[in-house]
Design a protein around this motif. Structure first.
Motif, PDB file in Angstrom:
ATOM      1  N   ASP A 134       0.866  -1.184   0.000  1.00 16.72           N
ATOM      2  CA  ASP A 134       0.000   0.000   0.000  1.00 16.72           C
ATOM      3  C   ASP A 134       0.899   1.229   0.000  1.00 16.72           C
ATOM      4  O   ASP A 134       1.525   1.540   1.015  1.00 16.72           O
ATOM      5  CB  ASP A 134      -0.906   0.009   1.232  1.00 16.72           C
ATOM      6  CG  ASP A 134      -1.946   1.129   1.179  1.00 16.72           C
ATOM      7  OD1 ASP A 134      -1.783   2.069   0.375  1.00 16.72           O
ATOM      8  OD2 ASP A 134      -2.934   1.065   1.944  1.00 16.72           O
ATOM      9  N   PRO A 135       0.996   1.929  -1.127  1.00 10.74           N
ATOM     10  CA  PRO A 135       1.944   3.039  -1.231  1.00 10.74           C
ATOM     11  C   PRO A 135       1.508   4.314  -0.520  1.00 10.74           C
ATOM     12  O   PRO A 135       2.261   5.286  -0.480  1.00 10.74           O
ATOM     13  CB  PRO A 135       2.034   3.277  -2.748  1.00 10.74           C
ATOM     14  CG  PRO A 135       0.704   2.837  -3.261  1.00 10.74           C
ATOM     15  CD  PRO A 135       0.307   1.672  -2.407  1.00 10.74           C
ATOM     16  N   ASP A 139      -1.770   9.504   6.437  1.00  9.00           N
ATOM     17  CA  ASP A 139      -2.669  10.644   6.264  1.00  9.00           C
ATOM     18  C   ASP A 139      -3.366  10.627   4.907  1.00  9.00           C
ATOM     19  O   ASP A 139      -4.244  11.445   4.642  1.00  9.00           O
ATOM     20  CB  ASP A 139      -1.915  11.961   6.469  1.00  9.00           C
ATOM     21  CG  ASP A 139      -0.812  12.181   5.453  1.00  9.00           C
ATOM     22  OD1 ASP A 139      -0.528  11.256   4.662  1.00  9.00           O
ATOM     23  OD2 ASP A 139      -0.227  13.275   5.434  1.00  9.00           O
ATOM     24  N   GLN A 140      -2.979   9.687   4.035  1.00 11.34           N
ATOM     25  CA  GLN A 140      -3.641   9.510   2.746  1.00 11.34           C
ATOM     26  C   GLN A 140      -4.624   8.337   2.777  1.00 11.34           C
ATOM     27  O   GLN A 140      -5.183   7.980   1.745  1.00 11.34           O
ATOM     28  CB  GLN A 140      -2.604   9.280   1.653  1.00 11.34           C
ATOM     29  CG  GLN A 140      -1.675  10.475   1.421  1.00 11.34           C
ATOM     30  CD  GLN A 140      -0.526  10.150   0.480  1.00 11.34           C
ATOM     31  OE1 GLN A 140      -0.068   9.003   0.403  1.00 11.34           O
ATOM     32  NE2 GLN A 140      -0.049  11.154  -0.242  1.00 11.34           N
ATOM     33  N   ASN A 145       4.071   3.945   5.606  1.00 12.24           N
ATOM     34  CA  ASN A 145       5.310   3.231   5.290  1.00 12.24           C
ATOM     35  C   ASN A 145       6.378   3.362   6.359  1.00 12.24           C
ATOM     36  O   ASN A 145       7.450   2.777   6.233  1.00 12.24           O
ATOM     37  CB  ASN A 145       5.869   3.717   3.954  1.00 12.24           C
ATOM     38  CG  ASN A 145       4.879   3.611   2.816  1.00 12.24           C
ATOM     39  OD1 ASN A 145       4.831   4.488   1.975  1.00 12.24           O
ATOM     40  ND2 ASN A 145       4.081   2.553   2.782  1.00 12.24           N
ATOM     41  N   GLY A 146       6.115   4.162   7.404  1.00  6.15           N
ATOM     42  CA  GLY A 146       7.069   4.310   8.489  1.00  6.15           C
ATOM     43  C   GLY A 146       6.941   3.177   9.492  1.00  6.15           C
ATOM     44  O   GLY A 146       5.905   2.500   9.581  1.00  6.15           O
ATOM     45  N   LEU A 147       7.991   2.974  10.276  1.00  5.13           N
ATOM     46  CA  LEU A 147       7.993   1.866  11.232  1.00  5.13           C
ATOM     47  C   LEU A 147       6.892   2.004  12.269  1.00  5.13           C
ATOM     48  O   LEU A 147       6.220   1.023  12.607  1.00  5.13           O
ATOM     49  CB  LEU A 147       9.362   1.785  11.919  1.00  5.13           C
ATOM     50  CG  LEU A 147       9.524   0.640  12.934  1.00  5.13           C
ATOM     51  CD1 LEU A 147       9.320  -0.714  12.270  1.00  5.13           C
ATOM     52  CD2 LEU A 147      10.898   0.707  13.598  1.00  5.13           C
ATOM     53  N   LYS A 148       6.676   3.207  12.778  1.00  6.54           N
ATOM     54  CA  LYS A 148       5.659   3.404  13.809  1.00  6.54           C
ATOM     55  C   LYS A 148       4.276   3.002  13.310  1.00  6.54           C
ATOM     56  O   LYS A 148       3.573   2.199  13.929  1.00  6.54           O
ATOM     57  CB  LYS A 148       5.637   4.867  14.254  1.00  6.54           C
ATOM     58  CG  LYS A 148       4.435   5.226  15.132  1.00  6.54           C
ATOM     59  CD  LYS A 148       4.317   6.727  15.330  1.00  6.54           C
ATOM     60  CE  LYS A 148       3.054   7.092  16.068  1.00  6.54           C
ATOM     61  NZ  LYS A 148       1.823   6.818  15.273  1.00  6.54           N
ATOM     62  N   ASP A 149       3.884   3.562  12.159  1.00 10.32           N
ATOM     63  CA  ASP A 149       2.548   3.277  11.632  1.00 10.32           C
ATOM     64  C   ASP A 149       2.406   1.812  11.256  1.00 10.32           C
ATOM     65  O   ASP A 149       1.388   1.174  11.543  1.00 10.32           O
ATOM     66  CB  ASP A 149       2.259   4.162  10.419  1.00 10.32           C
ATOM     67  CG  ASP A 149       2.095   5.629  10.791  1.00 10.32           C
ATOM     68  OD1 ASP A 149       1.709   5.910  11.935  1.00 10.32           O
ATOM     69  OD2 ASP A 149       2.361   6.487   9.928  1.00 10.32           O
ATOM     70  N   PHE A 524      -6.223   4.518  -4.909  1.00 11.16           N
ATOM     71  CA  PHE A 524      -6.716   5.882  -5.088  1.00 11.16           C
ATOM     72  C   PHE A 524      -7.806   6.200  -4.069  1.00 11.16           C
ATOM     73  O   PHE A 524      -8.520   5.307  -3.608  1.00 11.16           O
ATOM     74  CB  PHE A 524      -7.263   6.072  -6.509  1.00 11.16           C
ATOM     75  CG  PHE A 524      -6.232   5.863  -7.570  1.00 11.16           C
ATOM     76  CD1 PHE A 524      -5.419   6.909  -7.975  1.00 11.16           C
ATOM     77  CD2 PHE A 524      -6.041   4.614  -8.138  1.00 11.16           C
ATOM     78  CE1 PHE A 524      -4.443   6.711  -8.939  1.00 11.16           C
ATOM     79  CE2 PHE A 524      -5.077   4.401  -9.104  1.00 11.16           C
ATOM     80  CZ  PHE A 524      -4.273   5.457  -9.505  1.00 11.16           C
ATOM     81  N   ASP A 525      -7.922   7.472  -3.744  1.00 11.37           N
ATOM     82  CA  ASP A 525      -9.001   7.909  -2.867  1.00 11.37           C
ATOM     83  C   ASP A 525     -10.339   7.735  -3.589  1.00 11.37           C
ATOM     84  O   ASP A 525     -10.410   7.764  -4.826  1.00 11.37           O
ATOM     85  CB  ASP A 525      -8.808   9.380  -2.492  1.00 11.37           C
ATOM     86  CG  ASP A 525      -7.507   9.612  -1.740  1.00 11.37           C
ATOM     87  OD1 ASP A 525      -7.009   8.650  -1.128  1.00 11.37           O
ATOM     88  OD2 ASP A 525      -6.998  10.750  -1.782  1.00 11.37           O
ATOM     89  N   ARG A 526     -11.394   7.608  -2.806  1.00  5.71           N
ATOM     90  CA  ARG A 526     -12.715   7.359  -3.405  1.00  5.71           C
ATOM     91  C   ARG A 526     -13.199   8.511  -4.279  1.00  5.71           C
ATOM     92  O   ARG A 526     -14.031   8.301  -5.157  1.00  5.71           O
ATOM     93  CB  ARG A 526     -13.743   7.065  -2.308  1.00  5.71           C
ATOM     94  CG  ARG A 526     -13.545   5.688  -1.681  1.00  5.71           C
ATOM     95  CD  ARG A 526     -14.717   5.290  -0.796  1.00  5.71           C
ATOM     96  NE  ARG A 526     -14.600   3.888  -0.428  1.00  5.71           N
ATOM     97  CZ  ARG A 526     -15.071   2.884  -1.155  1.00  5.71           C
ATOM     98  NH1 ARG A 526     -15.681   3.134  -2.288  1.00  5.71           N
ATOM     99  NH2 ARG A 526     -14.928   1.634  -0.760  1.00  5.71           N
ATOM    100  N   ASP A 527     -12.722   9.690  -4.024  1.00  2.00           N
ATOM    101  CA  ASP A 527     -13.132  10.834  -4.851  1.00  2.00           C
ATOM    102  C   ASP A 527     -12.069  11.199  -5.879  1.00  2.00           C
ATOM    103  O   ASP A 527     -12.085  12.286  -6.445  1.00  2.00           O
ATOM    104  CB  ASP A 527     -13.441  12.041  -3.966  1.00  2.00           C
ATOM    105  CG  ASP A 527     -12.236  12.487  -3.147  1.00  2.00           C
ATOM    106  OD1 ASP A 527     -11.234  11.741  -3.113  1.00  2.00           O
ATOM    107  OD2 ASP A 527     -12.302  13.567  -2.542  1.00  2.00           O
TER     108      ASP A 527
END
Length: 642
Positions: A134-135, A139-140, A145-149, A524-527
């Motif tokens: 998941d690229p 917040d998107q 892609n960070g270790l914490k998240d 992609f975002d839904r909109d």
């Protein structure tokens, strides 16, 4: 032995910090046990900051871990500890890292005996697996892609946020999140616990994200492909680019003066602070400008896009010719640009240069949602195309000439290949100018240069999902004229228009996901299904560029490469071999996509990167009244041109 713990799933996992000779032997036994079992061990470093090649950078700790324990070597305390860490890295047959290029380059530079060439073949990067699955950033709407998240999603939602916790410790000693890394006590228990926690989480994360990539059906060939691309980028980053320190110092002063000069011009129109949106919007409206754009809070929008429209320049700062330029908009743009260039480029180069006056821009080989690369510290990819003033600071090695090789109109060619549009394909194969073809279709055979520029914006705007409103904002056209231009473009390339509609429908049916020709998964975002063709173009162009980079490496040419930026390779070679190297790099990058040739434009310049743009430089110096009124700046510009 000092022992701390790091909590995972409610269990305190031990973090060992060896202190004595016997402790170090225990660490060696741990490493040998893991090595003999063939298991993979996670590796990480804590450093003084992010500027890996700056004079003051150092590694403070090197940590090793498996799911059930971590060991932290305080390598800052002495050469014996540095040698022990390097021994462990040589001994272990398989490693995992999060964002491996940073740690590999830091290790290569500061832990003798643990080279980049040795580390890369045996290291898997959890970041690569996360991006392939998941690229999107968190917040998107993605996992992140960070270790914490990623650890919060895959491993333990309650695992401590190591960086956030340490920032509190930094504040206690009077430092910020940027400066605290170099100054926190190396024996601080929280610092050591969190250092160990990162490798514990990385070790647990890798098999989970490997399984996720497989579950999603991502092309498995992308995993070694991205590791190879990342390795080549690390080699390029390590080599770096030499700067002309004297010129760069003068450039910093020049940009400071230029920013002040244009800010002074803005002040004549009542804008005392060029960063005050209220002052600027009131002044522009007072000049009679009509600005329909609004911020989310309902205020008048005066961002860069709006100001460039009012100043009658496009995103590359070239004149559009659609209106009389607003002098206040231009003054604010130029003041802010000069200030940004001084901070982001001139000062950044002087600050981050190593002892040999080489800067080492960080190359994010797999960065954007579409996988496009990023360049930071300094952010050379953000420089407008063709601008020479900053590029002049980068110089070739002694006796060398700078080379530039980029793809010829790669994105329109990718558009033709993906869509199969016969008219666009035929035009490319004939060698026609696509923008001329579009302009002739929209405006007739007697189109003007300004109308050709509009056609170029329309072509890119339609392909990238921008509607007539966006195109009007970028070109200064009325909405009705922009709508007519879009209709004319779609008449010119009917198959392309149908392909875009079909792709958007397909993306919606597939849960707002898209598989690119390389098998990459885009989300992609839904909109934002309208952005799907843009995503497919950019992702495909990036993969083509990455394939070219690997072919350059396979031909033994990586040692010449200074930077990959956008669809361009910047390189250097000795004077007598520069043209041959440029040709070879161009041949390595050349390929076809579904029958569409993707050729290159090799060019050999002089001793600086900016020399490739010097024809424009001469014109700019002669025609810009600001240089006429500022002889010191003109002298600097002329020095740069030479």
């Amino acid at each position: 032995m000092i022992t701390h713990t790091f909590p995972v799933l409610g269990e305190p996992i031990p973090v060992y910090v060896p202190q004595t000779v016997e402790d170090f032997r225990d660490f060696q036994r741990y490493v040998l046990d893991v090595a003999n079992s063939g298991r993979r061990m996670a590796y990480d470093t804590e450093t003084t900051g992010l500027a890996t090649f700056s004079k003051d950078f150092r590694i403070r700790t090197a940590q090793f871990g498996t799911p059930d324990q971590a060991w932290v070597l305080q390598v800052e305390k002495g050469d014996d500890l540095r040698r022990l860490a390097a021994w462990a890295l040589r001994t272990l047959p398989a490693l995992s890292m999060q964002n491996r290029n940073f740690d590999m380059l830091a290790t290569d530079r500061h832990l003798p005996g643990a080279s980049l060439e040795m580390l890369a073949p045996k290291t898997l990067d959890t970041y690569i697996h996360l991006h392939l699955s998941d690229p999107r950033r968190r917040d998107q709407g993605g996992v992140g892609n960070g270790l914490k998240d990623a650890a919060a999603h895959y491993v333990d939602p309650s695992a401590p946020d190591t960086q956030a916790g340490l920032i509190g410790e930094f504040h206690k000693i009077g430092h910020t999140k940027d400066t605290g890394w170099a100054h926190i006590d190396i024996d601080n228990p929280l610092y050591l616990s969190y250092a160990g926690g990162d490798v514990i989480l990385t070790s647990r994360l890798l098999p989970l994200v490997e399984a996720r990539v497989k579950e999603l059906g991502v092309n498995p060939g992308l995993i070694p492909f991205e590791h190879d691309v990342g390795y080549v980028c690390a080699l390029i980053e390590r080599r770096g680019m030499r700067i002309d320190r004297d010129y760069t110092t003068q450039l910093s002063t020049h940009l400071l003066d230029e920013s002040a000069e244009w800010a002074g011009r803005a002040a004549r129109y009542g804008v005392a602070n060029v960063n005050s949106t209220r002052q600027l919007s009131e002044a522009l409206l007072g000049m009679g400008e009509v600005i329909p754009e609004r911020t989310d809070g309902g205020a008048v929008q005066v961002n860069g896009t709006v100001l460039k429209r009012l100043a009658d320049v496009d995103k590359e700062w070239e004149p559009i010719g659609s209106r009389t330029p607003n002098p206040l908009a231009m003054a604010v743009l130029r003041s802010k640009r000069a200030s940004k260039w001084r901070t982001s480029y001139a000062e950044a180069m002087l600050r981050t240069a190593d002892e040999n006056d080489r800067v080492h821009p960080k190359i994010g080989a797999l960065a954007a949602r579409t996988a496009r690369m990023s360049i930071s510290d300094p952010p050379f990819q953000q420089l407008p195309s063709g601008k020479w003033l900053v590029r002049r600071a980068v110089v070739a090695d002694d006796g060398h000439r700078v080379i530039s090789v980029d793809y010829s109109s790669v994105e329109p060619r990718v558009m033709a290949a993906l869509s199969g549009d016969e008219r666009m394909t035929a035009a490319i194969l004939r060698g026609d100018d696509l923008h001329n073809l579009t302009a002739a279709s929209v405006y007739g055979p007697d189109f003007t240069p300004g109308q050709r520029k509009v056609a170029k914006v329309v072509q890119l705007g339609v392909a990238y999902g921008g509607g007539a409103k966006t195109i009007a904002a970028q070109t200064g056209l009325s909405l009705a004229a922009a709508q007519d231009a879009v209709k004319g473009y779609k008449r010119t390339y009917p198959q392309l228009a149908r392909y875009i509609r079909s792709l958007q429908s397909k993306v919606i049916r597939n849960g707002y996901t898209l598989r690119t020709p390389s098998g990459r998964r885009l989300v992609f975002d839904r909109d934002a299904a309208y952005a799907s063709f843009n995503g497919e173009i950019q992702s495909t162009a990036r993969d083509i560029f990455a394939e070219g980079l690997l072919e350059i490496h396979a031909r033994g040419l990586t040692s010449h490469v200074l930077l990959p930026v956008h669809d361009e390779i910047v390189a250097d070679a000795t004077d007598n071999e520069a043209h041959d190297v440029a040709r070879e790099i161009g041949e390595a990058m050349t390929m076809t996509l579904r029958g569409i040739p993707l050729g290159t434009d090799p060019e050999v310049g002089g001793s600086s990167w900016g020399s490739l743009y010097m024809k424009k430089a001469r014109t700019m110096i002669d025609n810009d009244p600001w240089y006429a009124a500022n002889p010191e700046a003109a002298e600097l510009a002329e020095t740069a041109r030479k």
